[in-house]
Write a protein that holds these residues in place. Sequence first.
Motif, short mmCIF file in Angstrom:
data_model
loop_
_atom_site.label_atom_id
_atom_site.label_comp_id
_atom_site.label_asym_id
_atom_site.label_seq_id
_atom_site.Cartn_x
_atom_site.Cartn_y
_atom_site.Cartn_z
N ALA A 635 129.67 17.17 46.06
CA ALA A 635 128.64 17.63 46.77
C ALA A 635 128.87 18.58 47.47
N GLU A 641 124.23 15.07 46.41
CA GLU A 641 124.51 13.95 46.02
C GLU A 641 123.60 12.91 45.10
N VAL A 657 131.39 10.06 44.35
CA VAL A 657 130.89 11.19 45.12
C VAL A 657 132.05 11.83 45.60
#
Length: 772
Positions: A635, A641, A657
Amino acid sequence: MTTNTLTAAPVTDAAALTGKRRIAFASYVDENYLPGFLTLLRSLALSNPSVCEDFVVLYDDLRPGSIAKIRALHPRIVLQRVNDTHYDAYKKGDQDNYLVRKAYFILDVFRIREYDTVITLDTDMVVLGDLRELLELREGLAAVPQFFYGQHKLNSGLLVIQREYLSDAFCAKLDQCGRSGDYELDKHDQGILNAVLDGDFVRLDPRYNFVKRRLSGDLPVPDDTAILHFTGRHKPWQGGEAGYSQAEDKWREYELSDAAFQAAYLESSGGLHHDLVVHFGTPHVQRTGDVEVARKVAAAHIANGDYQDAVDILESVRIPLDEAWPHEVLGHALMSVSRYEEAKARLLLATAAPNRAATAYARLAQMAWVHGDTTEALRYATAGITVDPTHRPSRLWAQRAAAVPSQERGSAEDQLAHVAFYMDRQGNAGDKLLPETVRLAFGPDTTSRRWHSVHAHRLFDEAALERVNARRGLVIGGGGLFIPDTMPNGNSAWQWNVPDALLNRIDVPIAVFAVGFNAFDGQSYRANRFRESLLQLVERSAFFGLRNHGSIEKVRAMLPARLHDKVRFQPCPTTVMRQLVAGWQDPAERDDTILINAAYDRAGLRFGHDYAYFLAQMAEAVRDLGKLAEVKCVAHSLDDEKIAFDLRREHGISMPVIPMYDFENDEIRDLYARTKLVIGMRGHAGMIPFGVGTPIISLISHPKMAYFLRDIGRPEWGVSVHDRHLAARLVERAKDLLADHTKTVADVHGRQQELWKVTEANAADLRVILGS
């Protein structure tokens, strides 16, 4: 490797480069059926208030007054005359009446070449429900099977036609069938099409073409009906037919005057399309002086980047002192055209209402910061947080205002001034890395010993001019500074907030370095202000380098021919990172990972009606890519995200993530250098990994991605987010790139070397220009 079709597209054709589907509705209209068509347009807007696609009107005899009535009901009407020769060629016996003429003329729909999807609607239809499913269809020719004539035939009142049918080859089949007479008229309007298709069409639910005859005996219209079709000879505007009163009542709900229709649309709930709000709201405001509608129209103009139009509509009405929301929107519009004192007065009025105060205070903080008054900016931002502790913009402006500026450590005569967008903490990772990387292209010292920072979004005033003129020169870049809406201002209409008069008084050499033209497909610079500012910037610059050839062509098109040669190619320095970072060492080993990045700013311009499709394709791709390496979401900003959240919620797929927005610059470079492959949608999710030697695949939702891949001679490393076989292509290309990873990395290095040669040649010129 296979070659992507992007290579065949003109370098600046945004739609061809992004692959974004162009969708249109289409109808055949004549004077007799005009009342039905006008009602159809009203029903489409009121039933689908967030939908505004082109509407192609096929016609042969419409009067100018009729065309004006049509245009009043839709902002994107495309008039197209039908071809009488087709009708003459196909005509059977004495069937010379409207229905038969319409049947042949509607075949002209298949001669449309400007769109990827065309949805036909008969003028005796009324839209009652959501058409989203039709807009999301991507393959085949879809229709509702005939109710009375068997499932192998279609009713042509509603067709969803995809690109492969909007072709010369399919038209040739229709022409051959029509001229041979080898077809049945099938209630006049679908004989030729049914004969050619022979049942080969995608079957839609009957609710999308619910024929009136199913309601014989005055039956009620089913609640889930999306399109009601008044088949038969007796039309509602001609008096109707006995036994169908409940159906005709539905039609008459949309038989409205323009004034009543405009008011009804503007009172609709849900997301209204900004083009429709402007189209219907402007005459409504002119007629009524309605302040609330003026606010909606102004907000729509702002969303579309038309800031002066927003000011004009709100200044045309009298806003009561206690109407906070219109004052806040007018304040926003005024600050966007750099009428700051007037904006401040409006925003202060808006702070009186608790529900608008936080937003108004945040805008006041922004204006104070733009003017260099961090004390006042912090005071306003704190007031916004006091009103609403959860208000994120107020918190962001408080952080920016409270940040301690770096202290100048070098003497002015040893420094270059640097205009850039200096990203905040937790801001976009690519933009965070950019200023430092630009500076590396001029030497290893990126600190304030050698550089004087000028934030592009701050007003360039007399004090700033004096500071710049005390330096050796001015560097402007990098990044996509040529974009109209990131931080709008009326002084330049691009990201650097510089008035012409002050730009012309800069007396040190100006170098525009690796700037990009960042308009999205569907986004434009509507004001002359940008062109005028651009012209002066090019004339004043000693060096004017843009980061891809697509940007070069776009900018040259706005300049007189005498300045074209002044615009040159300077790759983004992130793409040659390995050459710029002192002591750079390629990683001895790489993590067994594939990093995926998706972007969500301006999502409507990126995805159109295809986001659900994109997400489903990415779910399939992530599953298959997981067999090659561990797949993670990287991200660049908090919004990136979303792909991980949506994949988990909609498809049950979990991805780790990586919050790159929290990374320092060295961490960004290190992570991208250690992975095996990056599949990215953001420009710098392609350029940064490429710059540190990592193979990439670009998810193309913006022309700049394709521009970059063309410049390095690898268009096949890009796949449109709208590609019909997105998942398969991503996996195929990932396998190709990973099969002999060493060879692929060597190819990246080779491509990079070509960009480095350009950068070195430009550096030699810059040393002369800047005296270093």
